[in-house]
Design a protein around this motif. Structure first.
Motif, PDB file in Angstrom:
ATOM      1  N   ASP A   3       0.826  -1.207   0.000  1.00 40.88           N
ATOM      2  CA  ASP A   3       0.000   0.000   0.000  1.00 40.88           C
ATOM      3  C   ASP A   3       0.861   1.258   0.000  1.00 40.88           C
ATOM      4  O   ASP A   3       0.542   2.237  -0.667  1.00 40.88           O
ATOM      5  CB  ASP A   3      -0.939   0.019   1.209  1.00 40.88           C
ATOM      6  N   GLN A   7       0.909   4.138  -2.853  1.00 42.21           N
ATOM      7  CA  GLN A   7       0.693   5.552  -2.542  1.00 42.21           C
ATOM      8  C   GLN A   7       1.861   6.395  -3.041  1.00 42.21           C
ATOM      9  O   GLN A   7       1.659   7.476  -3.597  1.00 42.21           O
ATOM     10  CB  GLN A   7       0.494   5.748  -1.029  1.00 42.21           C
ATOM     11  N   GLU A  11       1.564   9.404  -5.760  1.00 46.65           N
ATOM     12  CA  GLU A  11       2.054  10.747  -5.425  1.00 46.65           C
ATOM     13  C   GLU A  11       3.097  11.219  -6.444  1.00 46.65           C
ATOM     14  O   GLU A  11       3.092  12.372  -6.860  1.00 46.65           O
ATOM     15  CB  GLU A  11       2.638  10.772  -4.014  1.00 46.65           C
TER      16      GLU A  11
END
Length: 104
Positions: A3, A7, A11
């Motif tokens: 995860d 992320q 980003e």
């Protein structure tokens, strides 16, 4: 991918979105690497999907017309109107969205 890695990738892709006019994007179109993204999709999400090789989503978006190659008529209009775009490079592809006035 974890995860946290997911992320971080999202980003990074979000931070790599930039602005351009058609003349900068045209060479990518000519080498058949440019895809338009409609208003229902977001550049970082599509870039993430491509980078993580989720082919089933890409195929669906292409079939639904949410992701497509621009037509000659669209290109002519963009050149005439000096249209601005948001774009994201996900090697070897370039994902593009028309920049909406007043939005950052």
């Amino acid at each position: 991918m974890s995860d946290e890695n997911n992320q971080n990738l999202l980003e990074r892709l979000t931070s790599e979105i930039d602005d351009a006019r058609w003349d900068i994007l045209k060479p990518h179109h000519e080498r058949e690497a440019l895809f338009m993204i409609n208003d229902e999709l977001e550049l970082p999400a599509v870039g993430y999907t491509m980078a993580s090789d989720q082919v089933e989503y890409i195929k669906k978006w292409l079939a639904d017309g949410q992701m497509y190659r621009p037509t000659d008529e669209q290109i002519e209009l963009w050149e005439k109107n000096n249209t601005e775009f948001k774009y994201l490079i996900v090697q070897p592809y370039v994902l593009v969205k028309i920049k909406k006035e007043g939005l950052v």
